[in-house]
Design an enzyme around this catalytic site. Structure first.
Site, PDB file in Angstrom:
ATOM      1  N   ASN A 161       0.845  -1.198   0.000  1.00 46.87           N
ATOM      2  CA  ASN A 161       0.000   0.000   0.000  1.00 46.87           C
ATOM      3  C   ASN A 161       0.879   1.246   0.000  1.00 46.87           C
ATOM      4  OD1 ASN A 161       0.675  -0.814   2.656  1.00 46.87           O
ATOM      5  ND2 ASN A 161      -1.005   0.352   3.551  1.00 46.87           N
ATOM      6  N   ILE A 162       0.395   2.258  -0.691  1.00 49.27           N
ATOM      7  CA  ILE A 162       1.136   3.517  -0.833  1.00 49.27           C
ATOM      8  C   ILE A 162       0.175   4.659  -0.520  1.00 49.27           C
ATOM      9  CG2 ILE A 162       2.472   4.980  -2.390  1.00 49.27           C
ATOM     10  CD1 ILE A 162       3.088   2.435  -4.048  1.00 49.27           C
ATOM     11  N   GLU A 163       0.456   5.363   0.551  1.00 47.56           N
ATOM     12  CA  GLU A 163      -0.470   6.406   1.002  1.00 47.56           C
ATOM     13  C   GLU A 163      -0.024   7.792   0.546  1.00 47.56           C
ATOM     14  OE1 GLU A 163      -0.928   5.638   5.209  1.00 47.56           O
ATOM     15  OE2 GLU A 163      -2.176   3.883   4.792  1.00 47.56           O
ATOM     16  N   CYS A 218      -4.167   0.551  -2.315  1.00 40.25           N
ATOM     17  CA  CYS A 218      -3.959  -0.697  -1.575  1.00 40.25           C
ATOM     18  C   CYS A 218      -2.829  -1.555  -2.153  1.00 40.25           C
ATOM     19  CB  CYS A 218      -5.233  -1.530  -1.588  1.00 40.25           C
ATOM     20  SG  CYS A 218      -6.568  -0.866  -0.593  1.00 40.25           S
ATOM     21  N   GLU A 241      -2.988  -4.727  -2.889  1.00 39.10           N
ATOM     22  CA  GLU A 241      -3.477  -5.583  -3.973  1.00 39.10           C
ATOM     23  C   GLU A 241      -3.450  -4.821  -5.295  1.00 39.10           C
ATOM     24  OE1 GLU A 241      -4.832  -4.949  -1.058  1.00 39.10           O
ATOM     25  OE2 GLU A 241      -6.024  -6.606  -0.270  1.00 39.10           O
ATOM     26  N   CYS A 279      -9.964  -5.410   0.982  1.00 39.05           N
ATOM     27  CA  CYS A 279     -11.119  -4.506   1.086  1.00 39.05           C
ATOM     28  C   CYS A 279     -12.077  -4.757  -0.087  1.00 39.05           C
ATOM     29  CB  CYS A 279     -10.648  -3.052   1.098  1.00 39.05           C
ATOM     30  SG  CYS A 279     -10.153  -2.431  -0.519  1.00 39.05           S
ATOM     31  N   CYS A 312     -10.826  -3.779  -3.597  1.00 37.24           N
ATOM     32  CA  CYS A 312      -9.807  -4.708  -4.116  1.00 37.24           C
ATOM     33  C   CYS A 312     -10.430  -6.033  -4.526  1.00 37.24           C
ATOM     34  CB  CYS A 312      -8.694  -4.920  -3.092  1.00 37.24           C
ATOM     35  SG  CYS A 312      -7.595  -3.498  -3.037  1.00 37.24           S
TER      36      CYS A 312
HETATM   37  N1  THU Z   1      -5.220  -1.537   2.626  1.00 40.43           N
HETATM   38  C1  THU Z   1      -4.671  -2.373   1.715  1.00 40.43           C
HETATM   39  O1  THU Z   1      -3.532  -2.170   1.270  1.00 40.43           O
HETATM   40  N2  THU Z   1      -5.389  -3.436   1.285  1.00 40.43           N
HETATM   41  C2  THU Z   1      -6.648  -3.740   1.736  1.00 40.43           C
HETATM   42  O2  THU Z   1      -7.274  -4.650   1.213  1.00 40.43           O
HETATM   43  C3  THU Z   1      -7.204  -3.003   2.861  1.00 40.43           C
HETATM   44  C4  THU Z   1      -6.557  -1.711   3.183  1.00 40.43           C
HETATM   45  C5  THU Z   1      -4.446  -0.362   3.058  1.00 40.43           C
HETATM   46  C6  THU Z   1      -5.008   0.963   2.616  1.00 40.43           C
HETATM   47  C7  THU Z   1      -4.425   1.901   3.631  1.00 40.43           C
HETATM   48  O3  THU Z   1      -3.132   2.300   3.200  1.00 40.43           O
HETATM   49  C8  THU Z   1      -4.297   1.059   4.889  1.00 40.43           C
HETATM   50  O4  THU Z   1      -4.407  -0.287   4.456  1.00 40.43           O
HETATM   51  C9  THU Z   1      -5.336   1.348   5.939  1.00 40.43           C
HETATM   52  O5  THU Z   1      -6.612   1.252   5.424  1.00 40.43           O
END
Ligand code: THU
Length: 129
Positions: free
Chosen positions: A41-43, A52, A54, A85, A88
């Protein structure tokens, strides 16, 4: 092969850029060709712009020339069972099938394996039934 998939997801999770949620996630796809594609994941400071693990893994898969997911492993540092999620699940269904295996991991390895159909029943697709 499953060990390799878990290790790839775990290694990707360690590269997560998640300073805002502090919730590192990793994913690794075993594609139809046999290649493994991982992602984290990259925010972003503008929160909705993050994405996310995935999604990152799918992006690497497409760039690698694969279009079909055989299996995927997902891991989150702060969860005993990492589950993709909703968004995804829909993205995975674009490149997987009802029986695509989704390995839900914890820090020790694969904790549970489910199918994409179990995660996303009645998935949307354009071929109307
Ligand atoms: N996140 C994922 O990378 N994959 C998921 O299926 C659920 C959520 C990440 C998004 C965000 O960067 C962090 O988790 C918190 O929600």
């Amino acid at each position: 092969m499953l060990d390799k998939l878990f290790e790839a997801a775990s290694a990707a999770m360690k590269k997560s850029y998640s300073p805002y949620s502090q919730f590192p996630v990793g994913a690794a796809i075993l594609a139809e060709s046999g290649a493994i594609y991982s992602g984290c994941n990259i925010e972003n400071a503008a929160y909705p712009q993050g994405w996310c693990a995935e999604t990152s893994a799918i992006s690497h898969m497409i760039l690698g020339g694969d279009h079909s997911i055989r299996e995927i492993a997902v891991i989150a540092q702060k969860k005993d069972l990492a589950t993709p999620c909703g968004g995804c699940r829909q993205k995975l269904s674009e490149f997987g099938s009802a029986d695509t295996k989704v390995h839900l991991c914890n820090q020790a390895g694969i904790a549970e394996t489910v199918t994409l159909a179990e995660l996303l029943p009645l998935a949307f697709d354009l071929e109307a039934s």
